[in-house]
Write a protein that holds these residues in place. Structure first.
Motif, short mmCIF file in Angstrom:
data_model
loop_
_atom_site.label_atom_id
_atom_site.label_comp_id
_atom_site.label_asym_id
_atom_site.label_seq_id
_atom_site.Cartn_x
_atom_site.Cartn_y
_atom_site.Cartn_z
N GLU A 79 63.84 49.75 19.09
CA GLU A 79 65.22 49.34 18.87
C GLU A 79 66.07 50.54 18.44
O GLU A 79 65.65 51.33 17.60
CB GLU A 79 65.27 48.25 17.79
CG GLU A 79 66.61 47.61 17.64
CD GLU A 79 66.59 46.45 16.66
OE1 GLU A 79 67.67 45.95 16.36
OE2 GLU A 79 65.51 46.08 16.21
N ASN A 80 67.23 50.68 19.06
CA ASN A 80 68.16 51.79 18.78
C ASN A 80 67.55 53.16 19.09
O ASN A 80 67.93 54.15 18.49
CB ASN A 80 68.66 51.75 17.33
CG ASN A 80 69.42 50.48 17.04
OD1 ASN A 80 70.14 49.97 17.90
ND2 ASN A 80 69.24 49.94 15.86
N ASN A 81 66.58 53.21 19.98
CA ASN A 81 65.93 54.46 20.35
C ASN A 81 66.41 54.84 21.75
O ASN A 81 66.89 54.00 22.50
CB ASN A 81 64.41 54.27 20.34
CG ASN A 81 63.70 55.49 19.80
OD1 ASN A 81 64.19 56.60 19.92
ND2 ASN A 81 62.55 55.26 19.20
N ILE A 82 66.23 56.09 22.11
CA ILE A 82 66.65 56.51 23.44
C ILE A 82 65.60 56.06 24.47
O ILE A 82 64.42 55.91 24.15
CB ILE A 82 66.88 58.04 23.52
CG1 ILE A 82 65.59 58.81 23.19
CG2 ILE A 82 67.99 58.45 22.57
CD1 ILE A 82 65.70 60.31 23.40
N VAL A 83 66.05 55.84 25.70
CA VAL A 83 65.17 55.35 26.76
C VAL A 83 64.01 56.30 27.00
O VAL A 83 62.89 55.87 27.29
CB VAL A 83 65.99 55.12 28.06
CG1 VAL A 83 65.08 54.75 29.21
CG2 VAL A 83 67.04 54.06 27.83
N ALA A 84 64.23 57.59 26.86
CA ALA A 84 63.19 58.58 27.12
C ALA A 84 62.00 58.42 26.17
O ALA A 84 60.88 58.82 26.50
CB ALA A 84 63.76 59.98 27.01
N CYS A 141 56.39 55.39 22.94
CA CYS A 141 56.21 54.23 22.06
C CYS A 141 55.29 53.20 22.70
O CYS A 141 54.39 52.65 22.06
CB CYS A 141 57.56 53.59 21.73
SG CYS A 141 58.65 54.62 20.75
N ASN A 142 55.51 52.93 23.97
CA ASN A 142 54.73 51.93 24.69
C ASN A 142 53.25 52.29 24.68
O ASN A 142 52.39 51.45 24.40
CB ASN A 142 55.26 51.81 26.12
CG ASN A 142 54.63 50.67 26.87
OD1 ASN A 142 54.26 49.65 26.28
ND2 ASN A 142 54.49 50.83 28.17
N LYS A 143 52.94 53.54 24.99
CA LYS A 143 51.53 53.96 25.02
C LYS A 143 50.94 54.04 23.62
O LYS A 143 49.74 53.86 23.44
CB LYS A 143 51.39 55.32 25.72
CG LYS A 143 51.42 55.19 27.21
CD LYS A 143 50.29 54.29 27.63
CE LYS A 143 50.37 53.86 29.06
NZ LYS A 143 49.45 52.77 29.36
N SER A 144 51.75 54.27 22.61
CA SER A 144 51.24 54.30 21.24
C SER A 144 50.72 52.93 20.83
O SER A 144 49.71 52.80 20.14
CB SER A 144 52.34 54.74 20.27
OG SER A 144 52.70 56.07 20.53
N PHE A 145 51.42 51.87 21.25
CA PHE A 145 50.99 50.51 20.92
C PHE A 145 49.88 50.05 21.86
O PHE A 145 49.03 49.25 21.46
CB PHE A 145 52.17 49.55 20.98
CG PHE A 145 53.03 49.60 19.75
CD1 PHE A 145 52.84 48.70 18.72
CD2 PHE A 145 54.00 50.57 19.61
CE1 PHE A 145 53.62 48.74 17.58
CE2 PHE A 145 54.80 50.63 18.49
CZ PHE A 145 54.61 49.71 17.47
N ASN A 146 49.87 50.51 23.10
CA ASN A 146 48.84 50.20 24.08
C ASN A 146 48.59 48.70 24.20
O ASN A 146 47.45 48.24 24.18
CB ASN A 146 47.55 50.95 23.74
CG ASN A 146 46.59 50.96 24.90
OD1 ASN A 146 47.00 50.84 26.06
ND2 ASN A 146 45.31 51.10 24.62
N CYS A 147 49.66 47.93 24.31
CA CYS A 147 49.55 46.48 24.41
C CYS A 147 48.99 46.07 25.78
O CYS A 147 49.14 46.78 26.77
CB CYS A 147 50.90 45.81 24.21
SG CYS A 147 51.54 46.00 22.53
N SER A 148 48.39 44.92 25.82
CA SER A 148 47.85 44.38 27.06
C SER A 148 48.97 43.66 27.81
O SER A 148 49.60 42.75 27.29
CB SER A 148 46.73 43.38 26.74
OG SER A 148 46.35 42.68 27.89
N TYR A 149 49.22 44.07 29.05
CA TYR A 149 50.27 43.44 29.86
C TYR A 149 49.89 42.04 30.30
O TYR A 149 50.70 41.16 30.40
CB TYR A 149 50.63 44.30 31.07
CG TYR A 149 51.32 45.57 30.68
CD1 TYR A 149 52.66 45.57 30.32
CD2 TYR A 149 50.64 46.77 30.66
CE1 TYR A 149 53.30 46.74 29.95
CE2 TYR A 149 51.27 47.94 30.30
CZ TYR A 149 52.59 47.92 29.94
OH TYR A 149 53.22 49.07 29.58
N SER A 150 48.61 41.86 30.60
CA SER A 150 48.17 40.54 31.07
C SER A 150 47.98 39.58 29.91
O SER A 150 47.93 38.37 30.10
CB SER A 150 46.85 40.67 31.84
OG SER A 150 45.83 41.11 30.97
#
Length: 122
Positions: A99-104, A109-118
């Motif tokens: 939230e309130n972070n730049i798109v880049a 961030c996404n890989k840091s959390f490594n959430c399961s998409y399925s």
């Protein structure tokens, strides 16, 4: 059975990888030991027929955290089921982190959390 729990003094990425490798080696040793001499008795037995509905729940540790499975059996068949992995709780945290972070910064961030998409860590 007894087994060694891998512990390292460092907490960096390399130490975490070493822990994973040691855990895999310990798991392979356990499996080889169990498969070398299985317990006596049949591998499979028929379940008795039950007319009324039955329910069960199981929780185990998966790659990202706890994995919960709930089943409802009716007439010996699965009538309903629910599987939930730890990513269910991590997606809202990822949303708060970006939230309130730049798109880049999103891929990092996404890989840091490594959430399961399925949604299933099976």
């Amino acid at each position: 059975m007894s087994f060694d729990v891998p512990v390292f003094s460092g907490g960096d990425v390399h130490a975490r990888v070493l822990v994973r490798v040691a855990e895999v080696k310990a798991s392979i040793t356990l499996l080889r030991t169990w498969l070398a001499k299985p317990p006596d008795g049949p591998v499979r037995v028929p379940l008795p027929a039950v007319a009324e509905a039955r329910e069960g729940v199981a929780v185990t540790e998966a790659f990202r955290g706890d994995l919960l499975v709930w089943l409802r059996l009716v007439g010996g068949r699965v009538a309903r089921g629910h599987v939930r992995d730890a990513s269910v709780f991590q997606w809202p945290l990822l949303e708060a982190a970006i939230e309130n972070n730049i798109v880049a910064d999103f891929p990092l961030c996404n890989k840091s959390f490594n959430c399961s998409y399925s949604g299933h860590d099976l």
